[in-house]
Design a protein around this motif. Structure first.
Motif, PDB file in Angstrom:
ATOM      1  N   VAL A  90      -8.127  -7.562   0.413  1.00  0.00           N
ATOM      2  CA  VAL A  90      -9.495  -7.070   0.632  1.00  0.00           C
ATOM      3  C   VAL A  90      -9.862  -6.075  -0.467  1.00  0.00           C
ATOM      4  O   VAL A  90     -10.967  -6.139  -1.026  1.00  0.00           O
ATOM      5  N   ALA A  91      -8.913  -5.185  -0.807  1.00  0.00           N
ATOM      6  CA  ALA A  91      -9.167  -4.195  -1.871  1.00  0.00           C
ATOM      7  C   ALA A  91      -9.471  -4.901  -3.194  1.00  0.00           C
ATOM      8  O   ALA A  91     -10.368  -4.492  -3.933  1.00  0.00           O
ATOM      9  N   ARG A  92      -8.730  -5.963  -3.458  1.00  0.00           N
ATOM     10  CA  ARG A  92      -8.955  -6.737  -4.687  1.00  0.00           C
ATOM     11  C   ARG A  92     -10.346  -7.392  -4.646  1.00  0.00           C
ATOM     12  O   ARG A  92     -11.080  -7.396  -5.633  1.00  0.00           O
ATOM     13  N   GLY A  93     -10.707  -7.919  -3.483  1.00  0.00           N
ATOM     14  CA  GLY A  93     -12.010  -8.567  -3.307  1.00  0.00           C
ATOM     15  C   GLY A  93     -13.167  -7.602  -3.492  1.00  0.00           C
ATOM     16  O   GLY A  93     -14.198  -7.943  -4.071  1.00  0.00           O
ATOM     17  N   ILE A  94     -12.974  -6.369  -3.004  1.00  0.00           N
ATOM     18  CA  ILE A  94     -14.029  -5.343  -3.128  1.00  0.00           C
ATOM     19  C   ILE A  94     -14.246  -4.987  -4.601  1.00  0.00           C
ATOM     20  O   ILE A  94     -15.383  -4.898  -5.071  1.00  0.00           O
ATOM     21  N   VAL A  95     -13.139  -4.819  -5.307  1.00  0.00           N
ATOM     22  CA  VAL A  95     -13.232  -4.472  -6.740  1.00  0.00           C
ATOM     23  C   VAL A  95     -13.924  -5.609  -7.509  1.00  0.00           C
ATOM     24  O   VAL A  95     -14.813  -5.381  -8.328  1.00  0.00           O
ATOM     25  N   ALA A  96     -13.524  -6.846  -7.198  1.00  0.00           N
ATOM     26  CA  ALA A  96     -14.101  -7.999  -7.890  1.00  0.00           C
ATOM     27  C   ALA A  96     -15.596  -8.143  -7.587  1.00  0.00           C
ATOM     28  O   ALA A  96     -16.370  -8.599  -8.435  1.00  0.00           O
TER      29      ALA A  96
ATOM     30  N   VAL B 268      13.457  -6.291  -7.951  1.00  0.00           N
ATOM     31  CA  VAL B 268      12.028  -6.285  -7.588  1.00  0.00           C
ATOM     32  C   VAL B 268      11.291  -5.284  -8.474  1.00  0.00           C
ATOM     33  O   VAL B 268      10.231  -5.586  -9.034  1.00  0.00           O
ATOM     34  N   ARG B 269      11.892  -4.112  -8.652  1.00  0.00           N
ATOM     35  CA  ARG B 269      11.277  -3.062  -9.467  1.00  0.00           C
ATOM     36  C   ARG B 269      11.140  -3.525 -10.915  1.00  0.00           C
ATOM     37  O   ARG B 269      10.099  -3.340 -11.544  1.00  0.00           O
ATOM     38  N   GLU B 270      12.200  -4.143 -11.439  1.00  0.00           N
ATOM     39  CA  GLU B 270      12.200  -4.611 -12.822  1.00  0.00           C
ATOM     40  C   GLU B 270      11.056  -5.600 -13.057  1.00  0.00           C
ATOM     41  O   GLU B 270      10.302  -5.491 -14.029  1.00  0.00           O
ATOM     42  N   LYS B 271      10.905  -6.546 -12.128  1.00  0.00           N
ATOM     43  CA  LYS B 271       9.870  -7.570 -12.299  1.00  0.00           C
ATOM     44  C   LYS B 271       8.473  -6.981 -12.145  1.00  0.00           C
ATOM     45  O   LYS B 271       7.547  -7.358 -12.856  1.00  0.00           O
ATOM     46  N   MET B 272       8.336  -6.042 -11.199  1.00  0.00           N
ATOM     47  CA  MET B 272       7.020  -5.422 -11.000  1.00  0.00           C
ATOM     48  C   MET B 272       6.607  -4.630 -12.233  1.00  0.00           C
ATOM     49  O   MET B 272       5.440  -4.633 -12.630  1.00  0.00           O
ATOM     50  N   LEU B 273       7.580  -3.965 -12.854  1.00  0.00           N
ATOM     51  CA  LEU B 273       7.277  -3.197 -14.067  1.00  0.00           C
ATOM     52  C   LEU B 273       6.973  -4.141 -15.236  1.00  0.00           C
ATOM     53  O   LEU B 273       6.076  -3.870 -16.036  1.00  0.00           O
ATOM     54  N   SER B 274       7.726  -5.250 -15.304  1.00  0.00           N
ATOM     55  CA  SER B 274       7.552  -6.158 -16.443  1.00  0.00           C
ATOM     56  C   SER B 274       6.176  -6.802 -16.451  1.00  0.00           C
ATOM     57  O   SER B 274       5.624  -7.090 -17.508  1.00  0.00           O
ATOM     58  N   ILE B 275       5.599  -7.038 -15.267  1.00  0.00           N
ATOM     59  CA  ILE B 275       4.248  -7.633 -15.242  1.00  0.00           C
ATOM     60  C   ILE B 275       3.182  -6.572 -14.959  1.00  0.00           C
ATOM     61  O   ILE B 275       2.026  -6.883 -14.712  1.00  0.00           O
ATOM     62  N   ARG B 276       3.608  -5.306 -14.988  1.00  0.00           N
ATOM     63  CA  ARG B 276       2.699  -4.169 -14.769  1.00  0.00           C
ATOM     64  C   ARG B 276       1.872  -4.339 -13.488  1.00  0.00           C
ATOM     65  O   ARG B 276       0.660  -4.235 -13.481  1.00  0.00           O
ATOM     66  N   VAL B 278       0.273  -3.428 -10.107  1.00  0.00           N
ATOM     67  CA  VAL B 278      -0.154  -2.266  -9.319  1.00  0.00           C
ATOM     68  C   VAL B 278      -0.784  -2.822  -8.046  1.00  0.00           C
ATOM     69  O   VAL B 278      -1.697  -3.640  -8.110  1.00  0.00           O
ATOM     70  N   MET B 279      -0.265  -2.408  -6.905  1.00  0.00           N
ATOM     71  CA  MET B 279      -0.792  -2.945  -5.654  1.00  0.00           C
ATOM     72  C   MET B 279      -1.743  -1.937  -5.028  1.00  0.00           C
ATOM     73  O   MET B 279      -1.336  -0.844  -4.662  1.00  0.00           O
ATOM     74  N   ARG B 280      -3.009  -2.339  -4.926  1.00  0.00           N
ATOM     75  CA  ARG B 280      -4.007  -1.459  -4.306  1.00  0.00           C
ATOM     76  C   ARG B 280      -3.969  -1.673  -2.790  1.00  0.00           C
ATOM     77  O   ARG B 280      -4.207  -2.777  -2.324  1.00  0.00           O
ATOM     78  N   GLU B 281      -3.701  -0.646  -2.074  1.00  0.00           N
ATOM     79  CA  GLU B 281      -3.721  -0.681  -0.599  1.00  0.00           C
ATOM     80  C   GLU B 281      -2.838  -1.779  -0.015  1.00  0.00           C
ATOM     81  O   GLU B 281      -3.147  -2.353   1.016  1.00  0.00           O
ATOM     82  N   GLY B 282      -1.794  -2.148  -0.716  1.00  0.00           N
ATOM     83  CA  GLY B 282      -0.890  -3.162  -0.181  1.00  0.00           C
ATOM     84  C   GLY B 282      -0.924  -4.440  -0.995  1.00  0.00           C
ATOM     85  O   GLY B 282      -1.544  -4.510  -2.061  1.00  0.00           O
ATOM     86  N   ILE B 283      -0.292  -5.456  -0.457  1.00  0.00           N
ATOM     87  CA  ILE B 283      -0.094  -6.686  -1.218  1.00  0.00           C
ATOM     88  C   ILE B 283      -1.299  -7.641  -1.077  1.00  0.00           C
ATOM     89  O   ILE B 283      -1.934  -7.692  -0.030  1.00  0.00           O
TER      90      ILE B 283
END
Lengths: 199, 388
Positions: A90-96, B268-276, B278-283
């Motif tokens: 939802v956060a991604r959708g709001i930004v988009a 998991v950390r390595e891969k998340m850093l490698s593709i930069r 950033v999770m906004r408010e969750g996945i």
């Protein structure tokens, strides 16, 4: 005979007053139902996927809106009837969608967000009260929440309801104890709204 | 006269038996039997690196001393521990700075340079002085091309856990608490190394810790072996590292399931850093796509933590509030969602019976209940050993 007529007349008056009182009570009950708005033309059965936008927080508690939104999302999904898009999506959708105010989107923004997250409709909400309230020496937790449902195709508000749960009861005044825990009160409020939605 | 002597002998024997039983009971609540002290013969050749302890407690703690004591326990189990000088040399050569997990490069470096079979990664969850409190999570990660979690456990004790009559059970010495925690972890590792079927028996999970809401929007696959990547939880609490702690608690629970391969958090950390990432408010769906693809996992577990309160200083009660979301790679949708919240005094009515003073104990029980609700199969009874 005259006395008998007089008695009968008094009884009639009493019955009439009782009938008026009952009708008044009925009217009160009808007034109580006005906290729910439902668009009669909307087919609620067509909603399979919904998004829950961040709620507006009018309380003093930081993050209270996020907590209540999370409970609402979980309880809605637990009904098994509706799939709720995860908050991150939802956060991604709001930004988009470039929504200026994510908690109170315009019709156009609502349509865009629904399109982005592939949802049939979205919920917006306002949290007006959350936390402990006091009256004299008594205290208890209370929550006041209102929710709106906006259709994804047109951006119209098709359902709206509010609820108030918790607060200071006679038991709290007499025995103290601080009322029910806030999580329980929140869950009750959310369940009340969901019940109103599926009615 | 003879009969009275015989009676006394019988009494002595009965007292001795009772004492033996009592000493047995001392370890009973943990569900982990005491170590006999003898090294495990089979794993005498296992060479391990013991990483510096990652401090997630939010307070300064004597991590070096705790690590030294932990190494002594591991040596007691018969493990061959790589020296600090050798470990530092590899750290410097490969510029390794993160010690909270094992990624591909690190695993390969230690395998090649130090001939290590596995790496012991430890995280300090809680540390306190008054009353003494210690909670430690430790795991054994292989140094294979794709590092795997072979064993993981956590344990925590507070000095005021069992005050007893007139406070006689209070522990005021931190060393005592440290010794008990490390011994329990060593016992757990011993069970794993001995391939004991009780290795994943974590005791009873009280019903009060069950998630308050559970949703299964789409059914998860039950038949085949599955792989799960646990990402750090989105942290909305006031405690730093709460998201990471919840991630580790879930890894701890999932690592004990027989049909689940849990992805090492360092990977998991390595891969998340490698593709930069950033999770906004969750996945999001996109995150699930990317993570499951690069980590070759079937599911991605994430969530949000709202409260992770662990009061220090002997007053207050711990409080936890989080949700957990399990997303499926194939359907790109959630297959499981739950909401959990508990306070340390939930269900406590008389004389503090059932009171929890440590958030880590509650987190272990709560995550355990969530994982059992996911219905991903039975717990492990057989070890999955690192390959030499």
């Amino acid at each position: 005979m005259t006395l008998l007529t007089r008695i009968t007349g008094t009884s009639r008056l009493k019955y009439a007053l009782l009938a008026v009182a009952l009708l008044s009570l009925n009217a009160c009950a009808a007034l109580g139902k006005t906290d729910v708005y439902r668009d009669s033309n909307m087919d609620f059965g067509s909603l399979h996927t919904v998004a829950v936008l961040p709620f507006t927080n009018l309380t003093k508690e930081q993050q209270a809106n996020d907590r209540v939104r999370d409970v609402f999302t979980s309880e809605l999904m637990a009904t098994g009837g509706i799939y709720v898009v995860p908050a991150g999506e939802v956060a991604r959708g709001i930004v988009a969608a470039g929504a200026g105010s994510p908690s109170t989107p315009t019709s156009e923004e609502a349509m865009k967000i629904c399109k982005n997250v592939k949802a049939d409709a979205l919920f917006t909400g306002t949290l007006r009260e959350y936390g402990e309230i006091r009256s004299g020496t008594a205290s208890a937790n209370a929550i006041v929440l209102s929710i709106q449902l906006m259709e994804g195709q047109t951006g119209r508000v098709v359902w709206s309801a509010d609820t108030t749960q918790g607060g200071i009861t006679l038991k709290d005044r007499l025995l103290g104890g601080g009322g029910q825990p806030l999580n329980i009160v929140t869950q009750k409020a959310v369940n009340d709204l969901i019940k109103k939605l599926f009615e | 006269m003879t009969s009275s002597r015989s009676f006394l002998n019988k009494l002595r024997l009965a007292l001795l038996a009772a004492l033996c039983l009592l000493s047995g009971c001392q370890h009973a609540p943990t569900g982990k039997p005491a170590a006999s002290g003898e090294p495990v013969a089979e794993i005498a050749t296992l060479r391990v690196v013991v990483y510096p302890i990652e401090n997630l407690s939010g307070t300064p703690a004597p991590v070096k001393e705790i690590r030294r004591a932990w190494i002594a326990k591991l040596r007691g189990l018969g493990l061959e521990v790589v020296t600090d000088a050798e470990m530092e040399r590899v750290f410097a050569k490969y510029r390794i700075r993160y010690t909270g997990g094992v990624d591909t490069t690190t695993a390969q470096a230690f395998r090649k340079e130090a001939g290590a079979d596995a790496i012991v990664v430890s995280s300090l969850e809680i540390y306190g002085d008054l009353p003494p409190k210690l909670s430690l999570m430790s795991r054994l990660v292989s140094t294979e091309e794709k590092p795997r979690v072979f064993w993981m456990d956590s344990d925590g004790i507070s000095g005021d856990d069992s005050p007893g009559l007139l406070g006689l059970g209070l522990v005021s010495d931190f060393k005592v608490v440290q010794e008990r925690v490390l011994q329990r972890l060593a016992n757990s590792l011993r069970l794993y190394l001995e391939d004991d079927p009780r290795q994943c028996d974590r005791g009873s999970l009280e019903s009060k810790f069950a998630p308050k809401t559970v949703a299964r929007p789409t059914p998860a696959g039950q038949e085949k072996r599955t792989s799960i990547a646990v990402v750090p939880f989105y942290n909305e609490s006031f405690r730093n590292s709460a998201g990471q702690l919840l991630q580790l608690h879930f890894v701890n629970q999932l690592a004990c399931l027989a049909r689940v391969d849990v992805v090492e958090p360092g990977l998991v950390r390595e891969k998340m850093l490698s593709i930069r990432m950033v999770m906004r408010e969750g996945i999001s769906t996109r995150d699930v796509d990317v993570m499951s693809y690069i980590l070759e996992s079937d599911y991605v577990l994430s969530g949000t933590v709202f409260d992770y309160q662990d009061p220090l200083g002997g007053s207050g009660i711990p409080k936890l509030d989080f949700n957990a979301l399990l997303a499926d790679k194939i359907n790109r949708k959630l297959v499981f969602a739950s909401k959990s919240y508990n306070e340390g005094d939930d269900g406590v009515y008389f004389y503090d019976v059932g009171l929890y003073r440590n958030a880590d104990r509650m987190a272990e029980k709560m995550t355990g209940r969530v994982v059992s609700e996911m219905r991903l199969g039975e717990r492990k009874t057989k070890s999955d050993r690192p390959s030499n």
